[in-house]
Design a protein around this motif. Structure first.
Motif, PDB file in Angstrom:
ATOM      1  N   GLY A  69       0.814  -1.205   0.000  1.00  0.00           N
ATOM      2  CA  GLY A  69       0.000   0.000   0.000  1.00  0.00           C
ATOM      3  C   GLY A  69       0.844   1.248   0.000  1.00  0.00           C
ATOM      4  N   ALA A  72      -0.400   4.729  -0.767  1.00  0.00           N
ATOM      5  CA  ALA A  72      -1.290   5.402   0.174  1.00  0.00           C
ATOM      6  C   ALA A  72      -0.561   5.924   1.394  1.00  0.00           C
ATOM      7  N   TYR A  76      -4.144   7.654   2.393  1.00  0.00           N
ATOM      8  CA  TYR A  76      -5.281   6.824   2.803  1.00  0.00           C
ATOM      9  C   TYR A  76      -5.567   6.843   4.304  1.00  0.00           C
ATOM     10  N   TYR A 105       0.503   5.632  -7.701  1.00  0.00           N
ATOM     11  CA  TYR A 105      -0.915   5.955  -7.767  1.00  0.00           C
ATOM     12  C   TYR A 105      -1.525   5.533  -9.096  1.00  0.00           C
ATOM     13  N   ALA A 108      -2.136   1.890  -8.813  1.00  0.00           N
ATOM     14  CA  ALA A 108      -3.247   1.614  -7.905  1.00  0.00           C
ATOM     15  C   ALA A 108      -4.600   1.838  -8.574  1.00  0.00           C
ATOM     16  N   GLU A 111      -5.779  -1.351  -9.552  1.00  0.00           N
ATOM     17  CA  GLU A 111      -5.568  -2.454  -8.617  1.00  0.00           C
ATOM     18  C   GLU A 111      -6.290  -2.290  -7.282  1.00  0.00           C
ATOM     19  N   ASP A 112      -6.876  -1.139  -7.007  1.00  0.00           N
ATOM     20  CA  ASP A 112      -7.493  -0.886  -5.707  1.00  0.00           C
ATOM     21  C   ASP A 112      -8.555  -1.932  -5.394  1.00  0.00           C
ATOM     22  N   GLU A 117     -10.779   3.019  -1.512  1.00  0.00           N
ATOM     23  CA  GLU A 117      -9.372   3.098  -1.916  1.00  0.00           C
ATOM     24  C   GLU A 117      -9.249   3.744  -3.288  1.00  0.00           C
ATOM     25  N   LEU A 118     -10.167   3.431  -4.172  1.00  0.00           N
ATOM     26  CA  LEU A 118     -10.152   4.056  -5.496  1.00  0.00           C
ATOM     27  C   LEU A 118     -10.342   5.565  -5.380  1.00  0.00           C
ATOM     28  N   ASP A 120      -9.477   7.421  -2.871  1.00  0.00           N
ATOM     29  CA  ASP A 120      -8.206   7.940  -2.371  1.00  0.00           C
ATOM     30  C   ASP A 120      -7.207   8.130  -3.522  1.00  0.00           C
ATOM     31  N   THR A 121      -7.146   7.176  -4.414  1.00  0.00           N
ATOM     32  CA  THR A 121      -6.255   7.270  -5.570  1.00  0.00           C
ATOM     33  C   THR A 121      -6.657   8.431  -6.470  1.00  0.00           C
ATOM     34  N   ALA A 155     -10.401  -5.325  -8.184  1.00  0.00           N
ATOM     35  CA  ALA A 155     -10.653  -4.154  -9.021  1.00  0.00           C
ATOM     36  C   ALA A 155     -11.718  -4.453 -10.070  1.00  0.00           C
TER      37      ALA A 155
END
Length: 274
Positions: A69, A72, A76, A105, A108, A111-112, A117-118, A120-121, A155
């Motif tokens: 991670g 993040a 995150y 990023y 990610a 891949e989140d 999490e997506l 956050d990216t 994902a």
């Protein structure tokens, strides 16, 4: 070193935060636990801002590559709170690191393992692209491809279950990367002015002007759980990405005048912020 400490704080926030933020206060011990949590959260926000502006911030890329991670590391733990002020600080810190974190990023994005999490990216990519203009085209290209690109089973499931939401979020993020700075600033000021009585006389007061800019960035409101709140967060991220860390705090004299130390006898302090 700084990153090891920050990552340790982030793990604690991610692990215990969801439970503590919904905890009801029944005993004095509950208030003390919540107070410790919010202290840790505030410290993490300060450290994210401070660490991202150090002259030797390049050293953070190597350590983060050793941690799961990594992308993040600066966002995150703060974004995961869902609170506007911490979302903004996490995204700003990622933007300040800029190109150093961009490959992580971008990876990610496909891949989140969860929708949060997506988000956050997307927050980080928006902030990076807004601050570093030479990364914008690369980020926009990745955003356009993201709704149909999944490199992990998780994902893929996100895109199957929330296809429209993923597409809209990516589209809005790409659009905000092209938004004029004046329009973004106007959104901040419009939100800031809503904190004041609309019928009150406007004073020619520099502190009031600073408050109009600062209060939206210090908001403890939810910034993530529905479309309108998410749109506000995205606009504020884009508006603040180019600024300095001081923008996230009250003017010095006013902050000192309003400071009220917490004590266990201060009933409701934690519940208001939780």
């Amino acid at each position: 070193m700084f990153l090891d400490l920050y990552l340790a704080m982030g793990r604690e926030l991610s692990l215990h935060g969801p439970v503590l933020r919904t905890r009801r206060i029944r005993r004095a011990q509950d208030e003390e636990v919540l107070h410790a949590y919010w202290n840790l959260l505030h410290a993490a926000g300060h450290m994210a801002l401070s660490g991202a502006i150090t002259a030797d911030r390049e050293q953070y890329v190597s350590p983060t590559d050793q941690h799961m991670g990594a992308r993040a590391a600066f966002s995150y733990p703060l974004t995961g709170t869902g609170v506007v002020t911490f979302i903004l600080k996490g995204a700003w810190a990622a933007a300040r690191l800029g190109k150093l974190m961009l490959p992580d990023y971008k990876r990610a994005l496909a891949e989140d393992v969860s929708f949060f999490e997506l988000l956050d990216t997307l927050f980080a990519l928006l902030a990076i692209g807004t601050r570093a203009k030479n990364t914008r085209a690369e980020i926009v290209k990745a955003l356009h491809a993201a709704p149909s690109t999944a490199r992990t089973p998780q994902a893929k499931r996100i895109r199957e279950a929330m296809r429209r939401e993923v597409q809209l979020c990516c589209e809005i993020t790409a659009q905000l990367l092209e938004a004029p700075a004046e329009e973004l600033e106007a959104v901040v000021r419009r939100i800031g002015e809503s904190y004041f009585d609309p019928g009150a006389e406007r004073l020619d007061d520099p502190i009031q002007e600073e408050l109009v800019r600062a209060l939206p960035l210090m908001s403890w409101t939810d910034g993530i759980t529905d479309g309108k709140k998410l749109l506000v967060s995205l606009n504020l991220i884009a508006a603040t990405a180019r600024g300095t860390p001081e923008q996230f705090y009250l003017p010095g004299e006013l902050a000192e005048a309003l400071h009220q130390p917490w004590t266990p006898a201060t009933r409701g302090w934690c519940s208001i912020r939780c």
